[in-house]
Enzyme design. Structure first.
Site, mmCIF file in Angstrom:
data_model
loop_
_atom_site.group_PDB
_atom_site.id
_atom_site.type_symbol
_atom_site.label_atom_id
_atom_site.label_comp_id
_atom_site.label_asym_id
_atom_site.label_seq_id
_atom_site.Cartn_x
_atom_site.Cartn_y
_atom_site.Cartn_z
ATOM 1 N N ASP A 27 0.832 -1.203 0.000
ATOM 2 C CA ASP A 27 0.000 0.000 0.000
ATOM 3 C C ASP A 27 0.872 1.259 0.000
ATOM 4 O OD1 ASP A 27 -2.299 1.480 0.021
ATOM 5 O OD2 ASP A 27 -2.714 1.212 2.160
ATOM 6 N N HIS A 44 2.927 3.473 -8.857
ATOM 7 C CA HIS A 44 2.818 2.038 -9.166
ATOM 8 C C HIS A 44 4.083 1.554 -9.883
ATOM 9 C CE1 HIS A 44 -1.177 2.134 -7.698
ATOM 10 N NE2 HIS A 44 -1.707 2.787 -8.721
ATOM 11 N N LEU A 138 11.213 -20.220 -4.768
ATOM 12 C CA LEU A 138 10.140 -19.373 -4.227
ATOM 13 C C LEU A 138 8.863 -19.470 -5.067
ATOM 14 C CD1 LEU A 138 9.303 -16.928 -2.319
ATOM 15 C CD2 LEU A 138 10.024 -15.464 -4.213
HETATM 16 C C1 FPP Z 1 -1.716 0.141 -3.445
HETATM 17 O O1 FPP Z 1 -1.327 1.488 -3.454
HETATM 18 C C2 FPP Z 1 -1.161 -0.599 -4.562
HETATM 19 C C3 FPP Z 1 -1.895 -1.199 -5.544
HETATM 20 C C4 FPP Z 1 -3.359 -1.178 -5.559
HETATM 21 C C5 FPP Z 1 -1.274 -1.884 -6.675
HETATM 22 C C6 FPP Z 1 0.015 -2.593 -6.436
HETATM 23 C C7 FPP Z 1 0.722 -2.699 -7.725
HETATM 24 C C8 FPP Z 1 2.063 -2.650 -7.901
HETATM 25 C C9 FPP Z 1 3.022 -2.583 -6.791
HETATM 26 C C10 FPP Z 1 2.665 -2.626 -9.276
HETATM 27 C C11 FPP Z 1 2.738 -3.856 -10.086
HETATM 28 C C12 FPP Z 1 2.565 -5.148 -9.398
HETATM 29 C C13 FPP Z 1 3.157 -6.299 -9.784
HETATM 30 C C14 FPP Z 1 2.875 -7.540 -9.037
HETATM 31 C C15 FPP Z 1 4.104 -6.380 -10.889
HETATM 32 P P1 FPP Z 1 -2.455 2.619 -3.546
HETATM 33 O O2 FPP Z 1 -2.573 3.018 -4.971
HETATM 34 O O3 FPP Z 1 -3.710 2.130 -2.910
HETATM 35 O O4 FPP Z 1 -1.779 3.741 -2.686
HETATM 36 P P2 FPP Z 1 -2.534 4.856 -1.828
HETATM 37 O O5 FPP Z 1 -3.305 4.133 -0.747
HETATM 38 O O6 FPP Z 1 -1.410 5.671 -1.278
HETATM 39 O O7 FPP Z 1 -3.407 5.627 -2.769
#
Ligand code: FPP
Length: 248
Positions: A27, A44, A138
């Site tokens: 997150d 992201h 893994l």
């Molecule tokens: C949460 O941050 C994150 C996500 C919903 C997406 C996670 C995706 C990645 C790390 C990139 C690609 C993944 C892979 C497996 C290659 P948020 O957007 O909710 O952050 P915020 O709460 O600060 O708005």
């Protein structure tokens, strides 16, 4: 040697008490970007780099399963542009990293309502699963279009279908049988659940599976989560007494 030095942290880890399965709620990508006045997608993209770092370190340490919450069923409510960017990032990750992941003996597993993902993503997941099917290191388990409640509902549907077709009798239902029907049916349950960016929530992640997981919440945003942070989380986990509801 400084106490937060990576070499020091690594030497503090007890190799005989490693968590078998680490699950992470990644997150804070959006907030990381916002703090830098950048579009959310940049967060992201940076978060994808952390995915690479964490996968590599888990492989080095000999962790058996790493589950990453990459896309929840609730994430469809985000702007279309952000959803598309996340899907593109996932596909890019699979294609760009595949050679190295194979070299590192990583095996892919995916959980969630995968059949509702875009066709091209589904094809890539199948490809990644097949390419890494014989790897023995893994297990990288990506939660995509995942919801813990949907996981349980889908398991109930499959289990009741097997009862109707005579495979099991209703009296045979117990916890051990039931959890085999979850998307994680072939995997051990998580020992350590990490959530970045400080929220004290489970957000519909692995609801059944985390019954006895140790929870570690760090204020660090996912793009800033480093090898040192993961090592610190594991050390914290190793200091805890796991009693599973009993006494020691
Ligand atoms: C949460 O941050 C994150 C996500 C919903 C997406 C996670 C995706 C990645 C790390 C990139 C690609 C993944 C892979 C497996 C290659 P948020 O957007 O909710 O952050 P915020 O709460 O600060 O708005």
């Amino acid at each position: 040697m400084a106490r937060d030095d990576e070499t020091y942290l690594r030497s503090s880890i007890d190799r005989n008490k490693l968590p078998v399965h680490i699950a992470i709620i990644m997150d804070g990508n959006g907030r990381w970007a916002k703090e830098r006045k950048l579009p959310r997608v940049f967060g992201h993209r940076e978060g994808m780099k952390t995915v690479k770092t964490v996968v590599k370190l888990c492989g080095e340490l000999g962790i058996k399963v790493l589950t990453l919450y990459a896309f929840s069923t609730e994430n469809w409510t985000r702007p279309k542009q952000e959803i598309n960017a996340l899907m593109r990032l996932l596909r890019k990750y699979l294609h760009k990293e595949m050679d190295e992941l194979i070299q590192n003996n990583v095996k892919f597993h995916f959980i969630g309502r995968l059949e509702q993902l875009p066709e091209l993503v589904q094809q890539d997941l199948k490809w990644a699963r097949e390419k890494t099917a014989n790897n023995t290191g893994l297990i990288l388990n990506l939660a995509l279009n995942y919801s813990g409640r949907a996981d349980i509902v889908d398991a109930i549907k499959k289990l009741t279908a097997d009862i109707e077709n005579g495979k099991y009798k209703r009296e045979e239902i117990n916890e051990v049988l039931f959890e085999k029907y979850l998307y994680t049916g072939s995997l051990p349950e998580p020992d350590l659940l990490i959530r970045t960016s400080g929220e004290m929530r489970i957000s519909n992640f692995l609801l059944w599976q985390i019954a006895y997981a140790e929870i570690y919440i760090t204020p660090i945003y996912w793009p800033d989560f480093s090898r040192k942070h993961l090592l610190s989380a594991i050390i914290d986990y190793q200091r805890r007494e796991r009693r599973f509801g009993g006494v020691l």
